[in-house]
Design an enzyme around this catalytic site. Structure first.
Site, mmCIF file in Angstrom:
data_model
loop_
_atom_site.group_PDB
_atom_site.id
_atom_site.type_symbol
_atom_site.label_atom_id
_atom_site.label_comp_id
_atom_site.label_asym_id
_atom_site.label_seq_id
_atom_site.Cartn_x
_atom_site.Cartn_y
_atom_site.Cartn_z
ATOM 1 N N GLY A 1 0.840 -1.208 0.000
ATOM 2 C CA GLY A 1 0.000 0.000 0.000
ATOM 3 C C GLY A 1 0.865 1.245 0.000
ATOM 4 N N ALA B 1 15.613 10.748 -0.044
ATOM 5 C CA ALA B 1 16.708 10.622 0.931
ATOM 6 C C ALA B 1 17.662 9.493 0.528
ATOM 7 C CB ALA B 1 16.130 10.365 2.316
ATOM 8 N N ARG C 1 19.704 10.582 -2.607
ATOM 9 C CA ARG C 1 20.741 11.602 -2.381
ATOM 10 C C ARG C 1 21.841 11.105 -1.446
ATOM 11 N NH1 ARG C 1 17.642 17.452 -2.897
ATOM 12 N NH2 ARG C 1 17.274 17.176 -5.133
ATOM 13 N N ARG D 1 1.096 -4.745 -6.058
ATOM 14 C CA ARG D 1 1.233 -6.053 -5.408
ATOM 15 C C ARG D 1 1.559 -7.030 -6.543
ATOM 16 N NH1 ARG D 1 -0.721 -4.508 -0.112
ATOM 17 N NH2 ARG D 1 -2.270 -2.914 -0.401
ATOM 18 N N ASP E 1 4.970 -5.193 5.996
ATOM 19 C CA ASP E 1 5.518 -6.513 6.365
ATOM 20 C C ASP E 1 5.502 -7.492 5.194
ATOM 21 O OD1 ASP E 1 2.779 -6.586 6.484
ATOM 22 O OD2 ASP E 1 2.662 -7.788 8.313
ATOM 23 N N THR F 1 4.045 2.357 5.583
ATOM 24 C CA THR F 1 2.640 1.935 5.551
ATOM 25 C C THR F 1 1.854 2.847 6.487
ATOM 26 O OG1 THR F 1 1.064 0.212 6.229
ATOM 27 C CG2 THR F 1 3.220 0.106 7.244
ATOM 28 N N ASP G 1 -0.564 2.006 8.250
ATOM 29 C CA ASP G 1 -1.186 1.236 9.343
ATOM 30 C C ASP G 1 -0.399 1.255 10.654
ATOM 31 O OD1 ASP G 1 -2.990 0.562 7.377
ATOM 32 O OD2 ASP G 1 -2.024 -1.349 6.912
ATOM 33 N N ASP H 1 1.643 -0.843 11.730
ATOM 34 C CA ASP H 1 1.522 -2.171 12.339
ATOM 35 C C ASP H 1 2.820 -2.984 12.274
ATOM 36 O OD1 ASP H 1 1.511 -2.418 9.605
ATOM 37 O OD2 ASP H 1 -0.125 -3.857 9.499
ATOM 38 N N ARG I 1 -6.228 -1.858 8.522
ATOM 39 C CA ARG I 1 -6.291 -3.327 8.407
ATOM 40 C C ARG I 1 -6.526 -3.956 9.778
ATOM 41 N NH1 ARG I 1 -1.882 -5.715 4.480
ATOM 42 N NH2 ARG I 1 -0.570 -4.976 6.151
HETATM 43 P P1 ATP Z 1 0.865 -2.740 3.380
HETATM 44 O O1 ATP Z 1 1.126 -3.041 4.833
HETATM 45 O O2 ATP Z 1 0.734 -1.289 3.140
HETATM 46 O O3 ATP Z 1 -0.232 -3.530 2.764
HETATM 47 P P2 ATP Z 1 2.773 -4.655 2.462
HETATM 48 O O4 ATP Z 1 4.197 -4.522 2.109
HETATM 49 O O5 ATP Z 1 2.450 -5.482 3.667
HETATM 50 O O6 ATP Z 1 2.185 -3.183 2.590
HETATM 51 P P3 ATP Z 1 1.721 -6.724 0.725
HETATM 52 O O7 ATP Z 1 0.754 -6.636 -0.400
HETATM 53 O O8 ATP Z 1 1.387 -7.623 1.855
HETATM 54 O O9 ATP Z 1 1.964 -5.219 1.216
HETATM 55 O O10 ATP Z 1 3.130 -7.194 0.150
HETATM 56 C C1 ATP Z 1 3.712 -6.535 -0.978
HETATM 57 C C2 ATP Z 1 4.224 -7.551 -1.953
HETATM 58 O O11 ATP Z 1 5.270 -8.312 -1.345
HETATM 59 C C3 ATP Z 1 3.224 -8.604 -2.426
HETATM 60 O O12 ATP Z 1 2.382 -8.139 -3.457
HETATM 61 C C4 ATP Z 1 4.154 -9.711 -2.914
HETATM 62 O O13 ATP Z 1 4.613 -9.442 -4.209
HETATM 63 C C5 ATP Z 1 5.338 -9.609 -1.950
HETATM 64 N N1 ATP Z 1 5.219 -10.644 -0.917
HETATM 65 C C6 ATP Z 1 4.483 -10.632 0.205
HETATM 66 N N2 ATP Z 1 4.616 -11.785 0.905
HETATM 67 C C7 ATP Z 1 5.463 -12.559 0.188
HETATM 68 C C8 ATP Z 1 6.022 -13.872 0.354
HETATM 69 N N3 ATP Z 1 5.725 -14.625 1.419
HETATM 70 N N4 ATP Z 1 6.864 -14.326 -0.600
HETATM 71 C C9 ATP Z 1 7.181 -13.573 -1.656
HETATM 72 N N5 ATP Z 1 6.699 -12.340 -1.877
HETATM 73 C C10 ATP Z 1 5.859 -11.836 -0.980
#
Ligand code: ATP
Length: 327
Positions: free
Chosen positions: A16, A27, A30, A77, A108, A131, A133, A135, A177
């Protein structure tokens, strides 16, 4: 710790989007250029990595982005990156572009992906928590959270004006979330009568009793801030359960939605993003890998990705009590 000769780093935003990601990109770019490195921006996170969507970033190409919401590199994603085949293509693309280290800005899920990638390929990766969130374990604040909370506060203040004018009971749903950080902080900041967060189980009976007590004092209005991941359901579900219980009050629902993601980052987020970005580059140059850069108690700290994805960032229980004391 392995000392690696890094010449060209790739930076990407993933998951997200969050306000302040651009400040972080600036940052990183640079700080890296100052250290004699070259920087490539990878578009659309892991998706763009697989598709080879990468371009050089220069000192000037990141000027004027500090104050912009969203992310100039775009985010996405990628299901393909969850597969071995997808990650193999991503690694080939990085080799093709001569990228020998990465800085990942995301949540995460992004760090889970980075872990998988590092287990299979010899490429150093450092993360910055981005993010709304808040979290993520290993940092008191994530990039974007402060801006999102201020946006929620600003919106709820306005809802309160109209709620007062008509003696209305409002359920306002905010993002986050499975975490209640945005709900709790914006609820405290707007004097909400109740806040529903996933971290604290409240039954519908408890909620009705609380609202009954509050409304019997003939308040002009009542605001309940609902975290989208709350156990009782979203604002629509909860409003349905409360419908008909308080005859003198009209019930209204507002779902703040994506407004919380956009907009110019706050001063806090700009400073946090700038600091974490600089530290991420420094960590790579020091030979560190597989760590997320965070800030705890005003100190820069590093948390291994394994821990950042395994543990939860807990809500401060003292903050939870504030609503009960003051409403
Ligand atoms: P947000 O907390 O804002 O949603 P996020 O980084 O947790 O951000 P995700 O959609 O959970 O968002 O993860 C981003 C991308 O990371 C996923 O679309 C996927 O491509 C990759 N990813 C997540 N988990 C795995 C995994 N276990 N193995 C490989 N790739 C992963």
């Amino acid at each position: 710790m392995k000392k690696t000769k890094i010449r060209r780093i790739g930076v990407f935003t993933s998951g997200g989007d969050a306000p302040g990601m651009n400040a972080c990109i600036r940052a990183i770019t640079r700080a890296a250029i100052r250290q004699g490195l070259q920087v490539y921006g990878i578009e659309q996170g892991y998706k763009g990595m697989i598709e080879g969507k990468m371009r050089p970033l220069t000192w000037h190409s990141v000027s004027g982005i500090l104050q912009l919401g969203g992310t100039i590199l775009k985010s996405a994603r990628s299901d393909a990156f969850r597969t071995k085949e997808g990650r193999a293509i991503a690694f080939e693309q990085l080799k093709h572009f001569g990228i020998d280290a990465l800085v990942a800005i995301g949540g995460d899920g992004t760090f889970r992906g980075a872990l998988e990638f590092m287990n299979e390929y010899d490429i150093p990766i450092v993360g910055c928590p981005g993010t709304i969130d808040n979290d993520i374990y290993g940092t008191d604040y994530t990039i974007g959270y402060d801006t999102a909370t201020n946006t929620a506060m600003w919106a709820i203040d306005k809802i309160k004006d109209t709620a007062n004018a008509h003696d209305r009971l409002f359920f306002v749903e905010v993002m986050g979330r499975d975490a209640g950080f945005i709900a709790l902080r914006s609820g405290i900041a707007t004097g909400a009568e109740a806040v529903l967060v996933p971290e604290q189980i409240v039954t519908i009976e408890n909620l009705l009793a609380k609202l009954g007590r509050i409304l019997s004092h003939r308040r002009r209005s009542c605001i309940v801030v609902v975290a989208e991941g709350d156990e009782l359901g979203g604002a629509i579900d909860i409003a349905k359960k409360v419908q008909g219980q308080f005859k003198d009050y009209d019930i209204r629902i507002t779902i703040l939605g994506h407004i919380q993601r956009g907009g110019s980052p706050t001063c806090f987020d700009r400073v946090l993003a700038s600091q974490l970005g600089i530290e991420a580059v420094q960590a790579l140059l020091n030979g560190q890998t597989g760590v997320m850069i965070g800030k705890r108690h005003e100190q820069i700290v590093q948390t291994p990705f394994e821990k950042a994805v395994k543990y939860h960032h807990e809500l401060n229980p003292t903050l939870l009590k504030i609503i009960d004391i003051l409403s």
